[in-house]
Structure formats: structure tokens, C-alpha cells
Design an enzyme around this catalytic site. Sequence first.
Site, short mmCIF file in Angstrom:
data_model
loop_
_atom_site.label_atom_id
_atom_site.label_comp_id
_atom_site.label_asym_id
_atom_site.label_seq_id
_atom_site.Cartn_x
_atom_site.Cartn_y
_atom_site.Cartn_z
N ALA A 138 3.19 6.04 -2.57
CA ALA A 138 4.38 6.84 -2.91
C ALA A 138 4.52 6.98 -4.43
O ALA A 138 4.80 8.07 -4.93
CB ALA A 138 5.63 6.21 -2.31
N GLY A 196 0.81 -1.22 0.00
CA GLY A 196 0.00 0.00 0.00
C GLY A 196 0.84 1.26 0.00
O GLY A 196 0.55 2.22 -0.71
N CYS A 197 1.89 1.25 0.78
CA CYS A 197 2.75 2.44 0.89
C CYS A 197 3.53 2.69 -0.39
O CYS A 197 3.75 3.83 -0.78
CB CYS A 197 3.69 2.31 2.08
SG CYS A 197 2.79 2.20 3.65
N THR A 198 3.93 1.61 -1.06
CA THR A 198 4.64 1.76 -2.34
C THR A 198 3.68 2.31 -3.38
O THR A 198 4.02 3.22 -4.14
CB THR A 198 5.23 0.40 -2.77
OG1 THR A 198 6.15 -0.03 -1.77
CG2 THR A 198 5.96 0.53 -4.10
#
Length: 152
Positions: free
Chosen positions: A50, A45-47
Amino acid sequence: MGLKAGDKIPNFTAKDTNGNDFASLDLIGKKPLVIYFYPKDNTPGCTTQACSFRDQYEDFKDLGAEVIGVSGDSVESHQKFSSQFKLPFILLSDEDKKIRTLFGVPTNLFGLIPGRVTYVADKSGTIIMVFDSMKAKNHISKALNAIKEIQS
């Protein structure tokens, strides 16, 4: 209670992706800010989040805004993450969770996962939008629309 619309972005310092000292005062009063808190570098999710901010970064820049990502990861982790995904914006290391605490970002899943919250502030540093959702992709369009509204 976390920061909400109408509150001012607090003054804080941290180490950026390159290990340099970052001070919020250097940007507050100069340009609109998108400060997004995310759980962890190199997680799906964070990738996604970003890379979505990366892909629309020029749209934010064209509107005069700066994007800043904040997580509890180390400077070294941020360097790898930023380099691997060619992130053009600032990542701040908040290993001691001081910035997260200043903003009042909640934790999710029984306090195990740091929350995912995006704050958008106008040029004066006043927060105009807070978006709290674990759905990573939704943050970018919400932030961009908020920046467009204050620029029109």
C-alpha cells in the site's frame, strides 16, 4: 479460473474507505485502472504494498490511471489503515468476498490467506495484465510499466 488478459473488468459495487457506495461502472470507460487485491490491512507485506502504491500514486495519476485496493477488511479497518499511512487511493471493503470471487482471485497457503493479485485494465475496461505474486513490492513496478505501455 480467474480473469485473464483480454477479459473485461466485471461490474461490481462495494463500500469505499469513507463508507460510500463505489461502482466500477463509474470508472470503466473513463480511465485505465489498477485494481489490486491484498490479504489484510496492517500486515507487513500489505502495508509495504500500500505504501509503495502511495509513493508512486502521482506517477499513476500522471498517466491518467486510478489505483484501487481491495481486501476483505471492514470499512472501519480501511479508514484506520488509510489514515495511518496517508493512502491517497480508494480502498474497497469486500467482506463477503464477492469481488474476489468475481475476479477469481485464488487463496494461498492451503486456502488460509487471500491471494495478492493485481489487475491492470485499459480505459475500455479490458484487462491487459494480471500479476499474481505474494511478493508485495513487485506489483507496483509491474502495474506502472503496464500503464506506461498502453499510454505510449
